[in-house]
Design a protein around this motif. Structure first.
Motif, PDB file in Angstrom:
ATOM      1  N   VAL A 166       0.957  -0.960  -0.066  1.00 61.40           N
ATOM      2  CA  VAL A 166      -0.081   0.153  -0.034  1.00 61.40           C
ATOM      3  C   VAL A 166       0.978   1.266  -0.071  1.00 61.40           C
ATOM      4  O   VAL A 166       1.826   1.254   0.920  1.00 61.40           O
ATOM      5  CB  VAL A 166      -0.832   0.097   1.174  1.00 61.40           C
ATOM      6  N   ILE A 167       0.561   2.024  -1.019  1.00 61.03           N
ATOM      7  CA  ILE A 167       1.443   3.178  -1.129  1.00 61.03           C
ATOM      8  C   ILE A 167       0.791   4.627  -1.102  1.00 61.03           C
ATOM      9  O   ILE A 167      -0.321   4.653  -1.573  1.00 61.03           O
ATOM     10  CB  ILE A 167       2.516   3.265  -2.415  1.00 61.03           C
ATOM     11  N   PRO A 168       1.280   5.504  -0.567  1.00 56.43           N
ATOM     12  CA  PRO A 168       0.708   7.046  -0.798  1.00 56.43           C
ATOM     13  C   PRO A 168       0.964   7.411  -2.184  1.00 56.43           C
ATOM     14  O   PRO A 168       1.848   7.076  -2.967  1.00 56.43           O
ATOM     15  CB  PRO A 168       1.600   7.784   0.183  1.00 56.43           C
ATOM     16  N   LYS A 169      -0.010   8.108  -2.433  1.00 56.91           N
ATOM     17  CA  LYS A 169       0.170   8.875  -4.085  1.00 56.91           C
ATOM     18  C   LYS A 169       1.078   9.934  -4.132  1.00 56.91           C
ATOM     19  O   LYS A 169       1.770  10.359  -5.027  1.00 56.91           O
ATOM     20  CB  LYS A 169      -1.158   9.259  -4.511  1.00 56.91           C
ATOM     21  N   GLY A 170       1.170  10.478  -2.916  1.00 59.58           N
ATOM     22  CA  GLY A 170       2.113  11.673  -2.844  1.00 59.58           C
ATOM     23  C   GLY A 170       3.630  11.371  -2.908  1.00 59.58           C
ATOM     24  O   GLY A 170       4.131   9.920  -2.500  1.00 59.58           O
ATOM     25  N   PRO A 171       4.707  11.974  -2.982  1.00 61.98           N
ATOM     26  CA  PRO A 171       5.956  11.754  -3.238  1.00 61.98           C
ATOM     27  C   PRO A 171       6.862  11.485  -2.145  1.00 61.98           C
ATOM     28  O   PRO A 171       7.613  12.555  -1.435  1.00 61.98           O
ATOM     29  CB  PRO A 171       6.874  12.854  -4.095  1.00 61.98           C
ATOM     30  N   TYR A 172       6.978  10.210  -1.396  1.00 59.72           N
ATOM     31  CA  TYR A 172       7.241  10.219  -0.030  1.00 59.72           C
ATOM     32  C   TYR A 172       8.414   9.146  -0.074  1.00 59.72           C
ATOM     33  O   TYR A 172       8.028   7.852  -0.518  1.00 59.72           O
ATOM     34  CB  TYR A 172       6.370  10.063   1.223  1.00 59.72           C
ATOM     35  N   VAL A 173       9.655   9.347   0.343  1.00 60.93           N
ATOM     36  CA  VAL A 173      10.618   8.448   0.080  1.00 60.93           C
ATOM     37  C   VAL A 173      10.401   7.087   0.885  1.00 60.93           C
ATOM     38  O   VAL A 173      10.711   5.974   0.662  1.00 60.93           O
ATOM     39  CB  VAL A 173      11.995   8.778   0.441  1.00 60.93           C
ATOM     40  N   SER A 174      10.202   7.263   2.303  1.00 63.52           N
ATOM     41  CA  SER A 174       9.818   6.400   3.287  1.00 63.52           C
ATOM     42  C   SER A 174       9.108   6.775   4.528  1.00 63.52           C
ATOM     43  O   SER A 174       8.682   7.838   4.344  1.00 63.52           O
ATOM     44  CB  SER A 174      11.300   5.815   3.882  1.00 63.52           C
ATOM     45  N   MET A 175       9.074   5.793   5.319  1.00 62.97           N
ATOM     46  CA  MET A 175       8.013   6.005   6.461  1.00 62.97           C
ATOM     47  C   MET A 175       8.513   7.491   7.502  1.00 62.97           C
ATOM     48  O   MET A 175       7.933   8.263   7.733  1.00 62.97           O
ATOM     49  CB  MET A 175       8.204   5.170   7.544  1.00 62.97           C
TER      50      MET A 175
END
Ligand code: AMP
Length: 133
Positions: free
Chosen positions: A45-54
């Motif tokens: 499950v991934i966010p649609k926004g550009p986030y490298v990691s937790m």
């Protein structure tokens, strides 16, 4: 920390440039089957926004994005009928956790008894691990 690189595999999946075996799509998140499953059910499950990691996500995402991601994790597990049997949720951040794709992803694993939390690696016997001071 790492700078987000939008040529990563999951960014391409979000943009529709690479295919995925989709489980769920919401305003803020996408869930799809892992290409190399480690359990009978293994979904990311991934966010649609550009986030490298937790780390990046918890520091910089909006409240709506954070709620949206975690709601999607629960919803995907329900859609996959994992609630009664049980499932495990995990996310790898950076080197010690062996993160391979640098777009935040939450692993959902289930469909069989998963055993102890960590297997393999250099794990000392129970009770002998000491936290760094
Ligand atoms: P991690 O080690 O937490 O970064 O996990 C990356 C995960 O992404 C691994 O479980 C891979 O099997 C999975 N993966 C890599 N490429 C794809 C892809 N194109 N579609 C689905 N899962 C993928």
């Amino acid at each position: 920390m790492f700078k987000y690189d939008d040529t990563n595999i999951f960014a391409k999946i979000i943009r529709g440039k690479l295919p995925s075996d989709k489980v769920l799509e919401t305003e803020h998140a996408l869930a799809f089957h892992d290409i190399n499953p480690q359990a009978p059910i293994h979904v990311l499950v991934i966010p649609k926004g550009p986030y490298v990691s937790m780390d990046d996500f918890t520091a910089n995402a909006s409240a709506e994005e954070i709620v949206g991601l975690w709601r999607a994790v629960g919803e995907a597990a329900r859609l996959l009928d994992l609630v009664e049997g049980g499932y495990r949720v995990m996310s790898n951040h950076s080197a010690n956790a062996h993160q391979e794709v640098f777009h935040l992803h939450i692993h959902i694993l289930g469909g069989r008894p998963l055993g102890p939390m960590l297997e393999g690696g250099d794990i000392p016997p129970n009770g002998t691990w000491h936290r760094p001071a």
